[in-house]
Design a protein around this motif. Structure first.
Motif, PDB file in Angstrom:
ATOM      1  N   LEU A  20      29.224  23.838   1.159  1.00 27.36           N
ATOM      2  CA  LEU A  20      27.791  23.731   1.600  1.00 27.36           C
ATOM      3  C   LEU A  20      27.427  24.380   2.677  1.00 27.36           C
ATOM      4  CD1 LEU A  20      25.188  22.778   0.223  1.00 27.36           C
ATOM      5  CD2 LEU A  20      25.489  20.711   1.390  1.00 27.36           C
ATOM      6  N   ASP A  21      28.463  24.230   3.855  1.00 27.79           N
ATOM      7  CA  ASP A  21      28.319  24.855   5.115  1.00 27.79           C
ATOM      8  C   ASP A  21      28.626  26.307   4.740  1.00 27.79           C
ATOM      9  OD1 ASP A  21      28.064  22.621   6.456  1.00 27.79           O
ATOM     10  OD2 ASP A  21      30.291  22.518   6.569  1.00 27.79           O
ATOM     11  N   VAL A  22      29.296  26.938   3.872  1.00 23.77           N
ATOM     12  CA  VAL A  22      29.514  28.388   3.732  1.00 23.77           C
ATOM     13  C   VAL A  22      28.265  28.693   2.965  1.00 23.77           C
ATOM     14  CG1 VAL A  22      31.029  29.959   2.757  1.00 23.77           C
ATOM     15  CG2 VAL A  22      32.019  28.058   3.781  1.00 23.77           C
ATOM     16  N   VAL A  23      27.607  28.122   2.107  1.00 26.40           N
ATOM     17  CA  VAL A  23      26.556  28.820   1.311  1.00 26.40           C
ATOM     18  C   VAL A  23      25.493  28.825   2.428  1.00 26.40           C
ATOM     19  CG1 VAL A  23      24.880  28.263  -0.312  1.00 26.40           C
ATOM     20  CG2 VAL A  23      27.236  27.673  -0.700  1.00 26.40           C
ATOM     21  N   ALA A  24      25.213  27.593   3.436  1.00 29.25           N
ATOM     22  CA  ALA A  24      24.391  27.760   4.263  1.00 29.25           C
ATOM     23  C   ALA A  24      24.687  28.971   5.379  1.00 29.25           C
ATOM     24  CB  ALA A  24      24.106  26.515   5.059  1.00 29.25           C
ATOM     25  N   PHE A  25      25.777  29.364   5.549  1.00 30.91           N
ATOM     26  CA  PHE A  25      26.131  30.455   6.407  1.00 30.91           C
ATOM     27  C   PHE A  25      25.760  31.865   5.814  1.00 30.91           C
ATOM     28  CE2 PHE A  25      29.152  33.871   8.184  1.00 30.91           C
ATOM     29  CZ  PHE A  25      28.564  33.887   9.376  1.00 30.91           C
ATOM     30  N   GLU A  84      14.001  27.012  10.995  1.00 33.10           N
ATOM     31  CA  GLU A  84      15.011  27.527  10.152  1.00 33.10           C
ATOM     32  C   GLU A  84      13.997  28.201   8.824  1.00 33.10           C
ATOM     33  OE1 GLU A  84      18.707  25.756   7.431  1.00 33.10           O
ATOM     34  OE2 GLU A  84      17.376  24.288   8.427  1.00 33.10           O
ATOM     35  N   LEU A  85      12.994  27.120   8.586  1.00 36.24           N
ATOM     36  CA  LEU A  85      12.022  27.923   7.500  1.00 36.24           C
ATOM     37  C   LEU A  85      11.358  28.945   7.930  1.00 36.24           C
ATOM     38  CD1 LEU A  85      10.347  24.340   6.255  1.00 36.24           C
ATOM     39  CD2 LEU A  85      11.785  26.111   4.881  1.00 36.24           C
ATOM     40  N   LEU A  86      11.282  29.147   9.248  1.00 41.44           N
ATOM     41  CA  LEU A  86      10.555  30.498   9.780  1.00 41.44           C
ATOM     42  C   LEU A  86      11.271  31.774   9.440  1.00 41.44           C
ATOM     43  CD1 LEU A  86       9.102  29.707  12.976  1.00 41.44           C
ATOM     44  CD2 LEU A  86       7.770  30.397  10.908  1.00 41.44           C
ATOM     45  N   TYR A  88      13.823  31.811   6.991  1.00 44.07           N
ATOM     46  CA  TYR A  88      13.926  32.142   5.694  1.00 44.07           C
ATOM     47  C   TYR A  88      12.507  32.444   4.933  1.00 44.07           C
ATOM     48  CZ  TYR A  88      18.065  29.091   5.701  1.00 44.07           C
ATOM     49  OH  TYR A  88      19.224  28.463   5.985  1.00 44.07           O
ATOM     50  N   ALA A  89      11.313  32.216   5.607  1.00 44.41           N
ATOM     51  CA  ALA A  89      10.112  32.634   5.041  1.00 44.41           C
ATOM     52  C   ALA A  89      10.053  34.069   5.514  1.00 44.41           C
ATOM     53  CB  ALA A  89       9.074  31.838   5.446  1.00 44.41           C
ATOM     54  N   ALA A  90      10.503  34.637   6.534  1.00 46.44           N
ATOM     55  CA  ALA A  90      10.499  36.023   6.845  1.00 46.44           C
ATOM     56  C   ALA A  90      11.270  36.937   6.051  1.00 46.44           C
ATOM     57  CB  ALA A  90      10.790  36.067   8.443  1.00 46.44           C
ATOM     58  N   ALA A  91      12.336  36.387   5.691  1.00 48.91           N
ATOM     59  CA  ALA A  91      13.527  37.069   5.008  1.00 48.91           C
ATOM     60  C   ALA A  91      12.897  37.228   3.780  1.00 48.91           C
ATOM     61  CB  ALA A  91      14.883  36.308   4.766  1.00 48.91           C
ATOM     62  N   THR A  92      12.202  36.053   2.918  1.00 48.13           N
ATOM     63  CA  THR A  92      11.580  36.129   1.641  1.00 48.13           C
ATOM     64  C   THR A  92      10.387  37.020   1.489  1.00 48.13           C
ATOM     65  OG1 THR A  92      12.060  33.696   1.161  1.00 48.13           O
ATOM     66  CG2 THR A  92      10.441  34.668  -0.068  1.00 48.13           C
ATOM     67  N   ALA A  93       9.476  37.029   2.594  1.00 49.69           N
ATOM     68  CA  ALA A  93       8.391  37.990   2.676  1.00 49.69           C
ATOM     69  C   ALA A  93       9.143  39.457   2.823  1.00 49.69           C
ATOM     70  CB  ALA A  93       7.534  37.667   3.819  1.00 49.69           C
ATOM     71  N   ALA A  94       9.976  39.583   3.450  1.00 54.57           N
ATOM     72  CA  ALA A  94      10.694  40.941   3.677  1.00 54.57           C
ATOM     73  C   ALA A  94      11.183  41.605   2.255  1.00 54.57           C
ATOM     74  CB  ALA A  94      11.590  40.948   4.673  1.00 54.57           C
ATOM     75  N   ALA A 106      14.511  33.751  -5.801  1.00 55.59           N
ATOM     76  CA  ALA A 106      15.734  33.204  -5.773  1.00 55.59           C
ATOM     77  C   ALA A 106      16.418  32.864  -4.519  1.00 55.59           C
ATOM     78  CB  ALA A 106      17.093  34.035  -6.322  1.00 55.59           C
ATOM     79  N   TYR A 107      16.357  33.811  -3.456  1.00 55.47           N
ATOM     80  CA  TYR A 107      16.785  33.581  -2.061  1.00 55.47           C
ATOM     81  C   TYR A 107      16.061  32.461  -1.371  1.00 55.47           C
ATOM     82  CZ  TYR A 107      17.230  34.058   3.015  1.00 55.47           C
ATOM     83  OH  TYR A 107      17.438  33.769   4.207  1.00 55.47           O
ATOM     84  N   ALA A 108      14.747  32.118  -1.625  1.00 56.93           N
ATOM     85  CA  ALA A 108      13.976  31.126  -1.159  1.00 56.93           C
ATOM     86  C   ALA A 108      14.295  29.793  -1.507  1.00 56.93           C
ATOM     87  CB  ALA A 108      12.326  31.465  -1.242  1.00 56.93           C
ATOM     88  N   VAL A 109      14.756  29.941  -2.963  1.00 58.05           N
ATOM     89  CA  VAL A 109      15.033  28.607  -3.325  1.00 58.05           C
ATOM     90  C   VAL A 109      16.216  28.415  -3.146  1.00 58.05           C
ATOM     91  CG1 VAL A 109      15.451  27.620  -5.780  1.00 58.05           C
ATOM     92  CG2 VAL A 109      13.450  28.711  -5.572  1.00 58.05           C
ATOM     93  N   VAL A 110      17.346  29.200  -3.240  1.00 57.13           N
ATOM     94  CA  VAL A 110      18.587  28.737  -2.513  1.00 57.13           C
ATOM     95  C   VAL A 110      18.534  28.355  -1.179  1.00 57.13           C
ATOM     96  CG1 VAL A 110      21.002  29.563  -2.332  1.00 57.13           C
ATOM     97  CG2 VAL A 110      19.818  29.974  -4.455  1.00 57.13           C
ATOM     98  N   ALA A 111      17.889  29.087  -0.414  1.00 56.78           N
ATOM     99  CA  ALA A 111      18.152  28.999   1.155  1.00 56.78           C
ATOM    100  C   ALA A 111      17.218  27.636   1.536  1.00 56.78           C
ATOM    101  CB  ALA A 111      17.413  29.998   1.814  1.00 56.78           C
TER     102      ALA A 111
END
Length: 124
Positions: A20-25, A84-86, A88-94, A106-111
């Motif tokens: 889980l730590d690896v997936v978070a990274f 953290e959500l900021l 993730y949200a910026a990456a999803t919007a990008a 998919a990225y947003a759901v996993v992250a």
């Protein structure tokens, strides 16, 4: 009486990493890469260098200040989750801006799922 799991770790050591730590990274790195690609791909020439470098740099600084395991500021877990959500949200919007809507979803759901599980694990 303390159990081995609650005993403090010797100096210079840290707990073992889990999957889980690896997936978070990987979610963190994926968000930074998405912001860099967005900056370089969507802006015209002189600005693409500025935005392509400064946007992921801002995300890295935000992460290092508040979210990192060795964060500069020890903040309330809610503030940490918002930072953290900021990212993730910026990456999803990008990703959405690049026309990669399903990849962004998919990225947003996993992250967010990994962020919630890792965040809940810190309280246990």
């Amino acid at each position: 009486m303390s159990t081995p799991s609650s005993a403090p770790l010797p100096a210079g050591t840290r707990p073992a990493l889990s999957a889980l730590d690896v997936v978070a990274f990987l979610c963190e790195i994926g968000g930074i890469v998405a912001l860099a690609i967005w900056g370089f791909a969507t802006w015209p020439f002189p600005w693409n260098l500025v935005v392509g470098i400064l946007t992921p740099a801002a995300a890295i600084v935000l992460w290092a200040l508040f979210v990192s395991p060795r964060a500069v500021f020890a903040v309330h877990p809610f503030v940490r989750a918002v930072a953290e959500l900021l990212v993730y949200a910026a990456a999803t919007a990008a990703l959405w801006s690049l026309g990669l809507t399903w990849i962004g979803i998919a990225y947003a759901v996993v992250a967010v799922t990994v962020g919630l599980v890792v965040g809940r694990r810190r309280f246990a």
